[in-house]
Design a protein around this motif. Structure first.
Motif, PDB file in Angstrom:
ATOM      1  N   VAL A 113      -2.934 -66.126  31.092  1.00 39.62           N
ATOM      2  CA  VAL A 113      -3.972 -65.169  30.697  1.00 39.62           C
ATOM      3  C   VAL A 113      -4.616 -64.546  31.931  1.00 39.62           C
ATOM      4  N   ALA A 114      -4.897 -65.371  32.944  1.00 42.41           N
ATOM      5  CA  ALA A 114      -5.521 -64.843  34.160  1.00 42.41           C
ATOM      6  C   ALA A 114      -4.589 -63.860  34.873  1.00 42.41           C
ATOM      7  N   ALA A 115      -3.304 -64.191  34.961  1.00 45.25           N
ATOM      8  CA  ALA A 115      -2.350 -63.281  35.604  1.00 45.25           C
ATOM      9  C   ALA A 115      -2.220 -61.973  34.837  1.00 45.25           C
ATOM     10  N   THR A 116      -2.231 -62.042  33.502  1.00 47.22           N
ATOM     11  CA  THR A 116      -2.173 -60.823  32.689  1.00 47.22           C
ATOM     12  C   THR A 116      -3.385 -59.942  32.934  1.00 47.22           C
ATOM     13  N   CYS A 117      -4.569 -60.539  33.013  1.00 47.23           N
ATOM     14  CA  CYS A 117      -5.787 -59.763  33.263  1.00 47.23           C
ATOM     15  C   CYS A 117      -5.758 -59.104  34.640  1.00 47.23           C
ATOM     16  N   VAL A 118      -5.295 -59.841  35.643  1.00 43.98           N
ATOM     17  CA  VAL A 118      -5.209 -59.271  36.993  1.00 43.98           C
ATOM     18  C   VAL A 118      -4.215 -58.114  37.033  1.00 43.98           C
TER      19      VAL A 118
END
Length: 371
Positions: A16-21
């Motif tokens: 999720v964090a990588a997708t947001c970045v």
């Protein structure tokens, strides 16, 4: 093969964090991310005929050239057929935005008048007068300021969008070379898993975009039949535009419905039944989409829980606007495959042992003559 049941909360937090970045970064380079997305869609559209030409014995370069030329000819033929088949508008192109906007304002005024007749409390609150005043001010400001800005912004996007066919051509011709380039940088112990990762990323994106293309065709046919039944002009063109706008979740469907309502209001200015019928057609098409067509086309191609999908749609819209709504699901699908595969690689004790043993062998081989 990667076992998705092994992915724990830490891996999913990373996904999720990588997708947001990635969404945030893509919003910063919007001039490149939009043609890149269009190029990927075009790549998966042309991949099947490209592979068929390869099986017939053509080289990759020749196959890419033939497929690209066929696509250009098909687009030119479609434009020619549309120019012949679609009747010329009754007004000039310069006057069409004003005509449709006036029709929409007139339809809204009629709706407010009907509501005031039905509910006296609205008439006492002078709802129609206040809305009419705000609409008049907004219409005047829109034509004086915003319309020219919209036209200039659309013209500025044309050179960037022309990158899409060139990117798609090189994706077809040099895609395998790029995969080999990535595979050479991977240690031998992880080579098989890396090949599986590349295959899964490609298959995830391919399933998603193929499903979206099938859904677009079905939506176009359903909307065209419904709009033809209520007597709107050019139902196939309107259905196709509305189906393409539906690629943007929620916002696109509302924009498509608004476009058709404006056309219905302009075509029958004294008859609100056409606009009401158009809204009814869109509601039926939306229900069929959610409960019939999407399970048949997209289905479980991304293998995500519905709660994750809805939450990430809101996150994508908050981080990157309309672009985030379009990109968040395919980007999350690809990031999910990459993150889960990397999580398995990190936690696989056998692969880690093979990697350490290979490193020790290389150290011994490099230092054997030093003794």
């Amino acid at each position: 093969m990667v076992d998705r049941q092994q992915s724990g909360p830490i891996v999913w937090c990373g996904i999720v964090a990588a997708t947001c970045v990635l969404l945030y970064l893509l919003q910063r380079v919007l001039w490149l991310s939009v043609p890149f997305l269009l190029a990927i869609i075009l790549y998966y559209m042309l991949l099947s005929p490209f592979q068929r030409l390869l099986r017939m014995g053509f080289t990759r370069n020749t196959s890419a050239m033939l497929v690209g030329a066929g696509f250009v000819l098909a687009m030119l033929l479609a434009v020619l057929v549309a120019a012949i088949w679609i009747p010329a508008p009754a007004t000039n192109w310069q006057d069409m935005p004003g005509r449709y906007l006036d029709a929409g304002v007139r339809f809204l005024r009629n709706v407010l008048a009907a509501m005031e007749r039905q509910f006296p409390i609205l008439r006492q609150a002078r709802l129609g007068d206040s809305v009419n005043l705000n609409l008049a001010e907004y219409s005047r400001e829109f034509f004086q300021r915003h319309l020219a800005d919209v036209v200039v912004a659309a013209a500025a996007w044309v050179p960037s969008l022309l990158l899409a066919p060139f990117l798609a051509f090189f994706f077809l011709r040099d895609g395998r070379r790029f995969k080999r380039f990535l595979a050479r940088a991977v240690p031998n112990a992880f080579f098989e898993k890396t090949l599986f990762l590349l295959h899964e990323v490609d298959q995830t994106a391919r399933r998603y975009f193929h499903g979206m293309l099938k859904l677009t065709i079905i939506d176009t046919i359903v909307l065209a039949i419904g709009l033809w039944a209520i007597g709107l002009p050019s139902p196939l063109l309107l259905g196709f535009i509305a189906a393409m706008l539906a690629w943007v979740p929620y916002v696109g469907s509302i924009a498509g419905c608004l476009l058709v309502v404006l056309v219905a209001s302009a075509d029958a200015p004294d008859n609100n039944a056409a606009a009401y019928s158009a809204i009814f057609v869109f509601i039926i098409a939306r229900l069929l989409d959610d409960f019939v067509f999407m399970p048949m086309t997209l289905g479980r191609s991304l293998r995500m829980h519905p709660l994750v999908t809805v939450v990430m749609l809101f996150v994508g819209g908050a981080l990157a606007g309309v672009t985030g709504l379009m990109l968040v699901l395919p980007l999350l699908g690809v990031t999910m495959v990459v993150g889960e595969t990397i999580g398995v690689l990190i936690t696989d004790a056998r692969l880690q042992a093979r990697h350490r043993y290979a490193r020790s062998l290389r150290v011994k081989q490099a230092s054997v003559d030093l003794k």
